[in-house]
Scaffold this motif. Structure first.
Motif, PDB file in Angstrom:
ATOM      1  N   LEU A  63      15.085  39.721  12.433  1.00  8.51           N
ATOM      2  CA  LEU A  63      14.581  41.047  12.108  1.00  8.51           C
ATOM      3  C   LEU A  63      13.106  41.139  12.477  1.00  8.51           C
ATOM      4  N   LEU A  66      11.628  47.022   9.636  1.00  9.16           N
ATOM      5  CA  LEU A  66      12.488  47.678   8.658  1.00  9.16           C
ATOM      6  C   LEU A  66      11.803  48.968   8.248  1.00  9.16           C
ATOM      7  N   LEU A 108      16.906  49.023  10.778  1.00 12.57           N
ATOM      8  CA  LEU A 108      16.531  47.628  10.968  1.00 12.57           C
ATOM      9  C   LEU A 108      16.463  47.372  12.462  1.00 12.57           C
ATOM     10  N   PHE A 110      15.863  44.429  15.467  1.00 16.19           N
ATOM     11  CA  PHE A 110      15.934  42.990  15.703  1.00 16.19           C
ATOM     12  C   PHE A 110      15.264  42.635  17.028  1.00 16.19           C
TER      13      PHE A 110
END
Length: 135
Positions: A63, A66, A108, A110
């Motif tokens: 990640l 967020l 989210l 990545f």
């Protein structure tokens, strides 16, 4: 004979629900390149705060950010290489709140796109509710 083209089947994402979390759900799951998104729907009489999340299966694709609504809850600090050891804390302020009877998009991002199934995240809220996602 004439062939009539048909639109490809579009699968609707199943809402994320829990019997322990009446009135709270995550809906409208979407993939967008390296990002995943849901809408958190809080149909309760109280605001809820996102406290934490934990994921499984992302050791090779960590990640990097967020966000909830328009607010970034966490971004990988500049100059830090994404890795499974990256840690973050969700701020305990208004940025992490979904007001009562409202929705907020959750996103989210990545390190890279990944369409392989077998991942999951648990989203933990301040009212004791945990919603388990998997895809």
């Amino acid at each position: 004979p004439q062939v009539t083209p048909t639109a490809p089947a579009v699968l609707a994402a199943t809402p994320v629900l829990s019997l322990d979390c009446p009135g709270i759900q995550m809906i409208d799951f979407r993939r967008d390149g390296e990002a995943l998104a849901w809408i958190i729907d809080n149909d309760t009489d109280q605001p809820i705060r996102l406290l934490d999340l934990s994921g499984i299966g992302f050791q090779d694709n960590p990640l990097v950010s967020l966000s909830l609504g328009e607010s970034a809850l966490w971004d990988l600090p500049p100059g830090v290489t994404p890795g499974p050891e990256s840690t973050f804390t969700i701020p305990g302020d208004d940025r992490s709140i979904v007001p009562s009877h409202s929705t907020r998009p959750l996103r989210l991002s990545f390190a890279r796109p990944d369409t392989v199934p077998g991942y999951s995240y648990d989203f933990i809220f301040d009212n004791g509710c945990t919603l388990h996602t998997s895809w």
